[in-house]
Motif scaffolding. Sequence first.
Motif, PDB file in Angstrom:
ATOM      1  N   LEU A  12       0.807  -1.207   0.000  1.00  0.00           N
ATOM      2  CA  LEU A  12       0.000   0.000   0.000  1.00  0.00           C
ATOM      3  C   LEU A  12       0.841   1.259   0.000  1.00  0.00           C
ATOM      4  N   LEU A  13       2.099   1.153   0.391  1.00  0.00           N
ATOM      5  CA  LEU A  13       2.967   2.326   0.351  1.00  0.00           C
ATOM      6  C   LEU A  13       3.263   2.766  -1.072  1.00  0.00           C
ATOM      7  N   THR A  15       0.982   3.090  -3.310  1.00  0.00           N
ATOM      8  CA  THR A  15      -0.199   3.776  -3.800  1.00  0.00           C
ATOM      9  C   THR A  15      -0.110   5.254  -3.480  1.00  0.00           C
ATOM     10  N   ALA A  17      -0.834   8.882  -2.201  1.00  0.00           N
ATOM     11  CA  ALA A  17      -1.666   9.308  -1.083  1.00  0.00           C
ATOM     12  C   ALA A  17      -1.783  10.817  -1.088  1.00  0.00           C
ATOM     13  N   THR A  82       5.336  11.186  -0.834  1.00  0.00           N
ATOM     14  CA  THR A  82       4.016  11.459  -1.403  1.00  0.00           C
ATOM     15  C   THR A  82       2.915  11.509  -0.352  1.00  0.00           C
ATOM     16  N   ALA A  84       2.121   8.942   1.823  1.00  0.00           N
ATOM     17  CA  ALA A  84       1.623   7.641   2.259  1.00  0.00           C
ATOM     18  C   ALA A  84       2.172   7.317   3.636  1.00  0.00           C
ATOM     19  N   VAL A 103      -2.549   1.876   7.652  1.00  0.00           N
ATOM     20  CA  VAL A 103      -2.097   2.333   6.339  1.00  0.00           C
ATOM     21  C   VAL A 103      -2.964   3.494   5.906  1.00  0.00           C
ATOM     22  N   GLN A 104      -2.331   4.533   5.380  1.00  0.00           N
ATOM     23  CA  GLN A 104      -3.080   5.634   4.782  1.00  0.00           C
ATOM     24  C   GLN A 104      -2.905   5.617   3.275  1.00  0.00           C
ATOM     25  N   GLN A 105      -4.035   5.632   2.558  1.00  0.00           N
ATOM     26  CA  GLN A 105      -4.024   5.773   1.107  1.00  0.00           C
ATOM     27  C   GLN A 105      -5.309   6.472   0.692  1.00  0.00           C
ATOM     28  N   ARG A 106      -5.206   7.287  -0.367  1.00  0.00           N
ATOM     29  CA  ARG A 106      -6.361   8.001  -0.915  1.00  0.00           C
ATOM     30  C   ARG A 106      -7.179   8.714   0.175  1.00  0.00           C
TER      31      ARG A 106
END
Length: 218
Positions: A12-13, A15, A17, A82, A84, A103-106
Motif C-alpha cells: 500500500l505504500l 499507492t 496518497a 508522497t 503515504a 495504512v493511509q491511502q487516498r
Amino acid sequence: MKIRATVRFAALLLTPAVPPAPAAAQSPDEGTLVIHAGDREVGGESFRVTVTEGTVRVASKSVFTGTRPATEFTVNSERTATGALAFQLAYRGVAGAGEVYAVQQRSRLTMRRVEKGAERASEVPGGPSILLLADSTFSPILQAISLAAETPRAVTAFIPRSGRKLALTIRRVPAAAGGSDQVQITGDLEASIDLGPGGEVVRILYPSLGMEAVRKRD
C-alpha cells in the motif's frame, strides 16, 4: 493472516496518497534510549531512523523489564514523500500478544488489530498532517520531526492499537547559542524531543506521564 497483512502493509505504500505539506529536514539516526519512570530505570528502546528520497522510516524495539516475562513492543513506521503512511506494531507480554497495522491511502486511514482469536478493523479520514503513535513506546513520535517547523502546526495523531484520536500542535524551536533544537508537542499529549547538533535524538520527554527516554552514550 500474518503474512498477508505484512505484504499488504508494504504494497500500500506504493499507492499515491495525500500530498504532504513541506517537511522539515530529518537526520538519519540510530541508538539506544534508556527509559525512566520518575527516577527509576524501567527499560530500554533501540531505534533506527533512515531517510531515503524523502521517505522517513523509524524502527524500534522496546523492552520493559519490570514484568516476567518482559513486555516487548516492536514498531515500524514509514512516511513517504508522497504522503503515504504505514505502521506496524507487534507486542507481547503478561497480558498477551498481538499485532496492529495502519495504512493511509487516498485520504483514508485504515487501522487493523489482530489478536488471538479476534480481529478488528476501522477506517477514518486521513490527511497530510497525520501522526501514528503507540502507547508505551517513544521512537514512533520521531516522525513528528519531519512535520515540525518554527510556525506551530496542527496535527492529528492516532494510536492504532486503541483507535484513540489526539489533537496536537507541533513546533520546532531553534537552538539558542550553544544549544540544540527542540520539537515541542502540545495538546491532548504533551511531549518534547531534544535534538543534538547533528540532528540526533538526545531525549524524548512525556512530562504529564512522568516518563522520559534518554540516549545512551557509548
